[in-house]
Design a protein around this motif. Structure first.
Motif, PDB file in Angstrom:
ATOM      1  N   ASP A   2       0.815  -1.219   0.000  1.00 20.13           N
ATOM      2  CA  ASP A   2       0.000   0.000   0.000  1.00 20.13           C
ATOM      3  C   ASP A   2       0.844   1.263   0.000  1.00 20.13           C
ATOM      4  O   ASP A   2       0.332   2.349   0.199  1.00 20.13           O
ATOM      5  N   ASP A  19       0.174 -13.186  10.236  1.00 19.26           N
ATOM      6  CA  ASP A  19      -1.278 -12.995  10.133  1.00 19.26           C
ATOM      7  C   ASP A  19      -1.564 -11.569   9.660  1.00 19.26           C
ATOM      8  O   ASP A  19      -1.790 -10.661  10.449  1.00 19.26           O
ATOM      9  N   LYS A  20      -1.567 -11.388   8.350  1.00 16.61           N
ATOM     10  CA  LYS A  20      -1.702 -10.045   7.783  1.00 16.61           C
ATOM     11  C   LYS A  20      -3.061  -9.417   8.061  1.00 16.61           C
ATOM     12  O   LYS A  20      -3.203  -8.203   8.045  1.00 16.61           O
ATOM     13  N   GLN A  21      -4.079 -10.225   8.321  1.00 17.93           N
ATOM     14  CA  GLN A  21      -5.417  -9.696   8.587  1.00 17.93           C
ATOM     15  C   GLN A  21      -5.513  -9.066   9.969  1.00 17.93           C
ATOM     16  O   GLN A  21      -6.201  -8.082  10.166  1.00 17.93           O
ATOM     17  N   ASN A  22      -4.818  -9.662  10.950  1.00 14.37           N
ATOM     18  CA  ASN A  22      -4.967  -9.216  12.333  1.00 14.37           C
ATOM     19  C   ASN A  22      -3.768  -8.454  12.877  1.00 14.37           C
ATOM     20  O   ASN A  22      -3.744  -8.095  14.046  1.00 14.37           O
ATOM     21  N   LYS A  24      -1.481  -5.513  13.843  1.00 13.29           N
ATOM     22  CA  LYS A  24      -1.847  -4.164  14.257  1.00 13.29           C
ATOM     23  C   LYS A  24      -0.609  -3.265  14.208  1.00 13.29           C
ATOM     24  O   LYS A  24       0.035  -3.033  15.223  1.00 13.29           O
TER      25      LYS A  24
END
Length: 166
Positions: A2, A19-22, A24
């Protein structure tokens, strides 16, 4: 992916990044050092040197180096112009011609596709190496025959404007 920089504190545990979704991570910017956004931007740390460990893309083509050069931040990769030249495979071959032995090659673009294909069919052997002209060293590289090299060039055009056939 991004085009943002993030601040991570748990860099010793690589599982943290799995864990790219979670995950932080806080976005940061280079402003009077490294700053992260809370209610206002607050300084996280001074920057002594950036260790550029990116492979391919903006990390290798000189863009990131140019960014740090413009901010007068020391960094570990090659300077902007050297990186940009090295990322362009055909330009590099042109510059070292007569100094370093390189394979004969043809740069292929959408505009010169037909003309280049005629040269390849006439002047090259039955096995070819087809690769993007200006991506990382291993992205999209394929050994092809004269029967299937055009398909690989078309696939490269999805990633890069120019292909190199050797």
């Amino acid at each position: 992916l991004d085009n943002k920089f993030y601040y991570a504190t748990q860099v010793t545990d690589l599982g943290y990044f799995a864990d790219k979704q979670n995950i932080k991570l806080k976005p940061v910017m280079f402003f009077n050092g490294l700053s992260k956004k809370g209610i206002v931007w607050q300084k996280v740390c001074d920057i002594k040197c950036v260790v550029n460990c990116c492979h391919g893309g903006v990390g290798e083509n000189g863009n990131l180096a140019g960014f740090f050069e413009s901010l007068n931040i020391p960094f570990t990769s090659a300077p902007t112009i050297s990186s940009a030249i090295a990322m362009d495979k055909q330009l590099t071959k042109t510059l070292v011609k007569g100094i370093i032995k390189t394979a004969e090659g043809v740069e292929v673009s959408k505009e010169n596709f037909e003309q280049s294909s005629i040269k390849i069919e006439k002047d090259f052997g039955s096995h070819l190496i087809v690769k993007p002209n200006a991506l990382g060293s291993s992205i999209g590289v394929k050994v092809c025959t004269k029967d299937d090299y055009k398909t690989q060039i078309e696939a490269i055009f999805e990633m890069n404007d120019n292909a190199l056939v050797e």
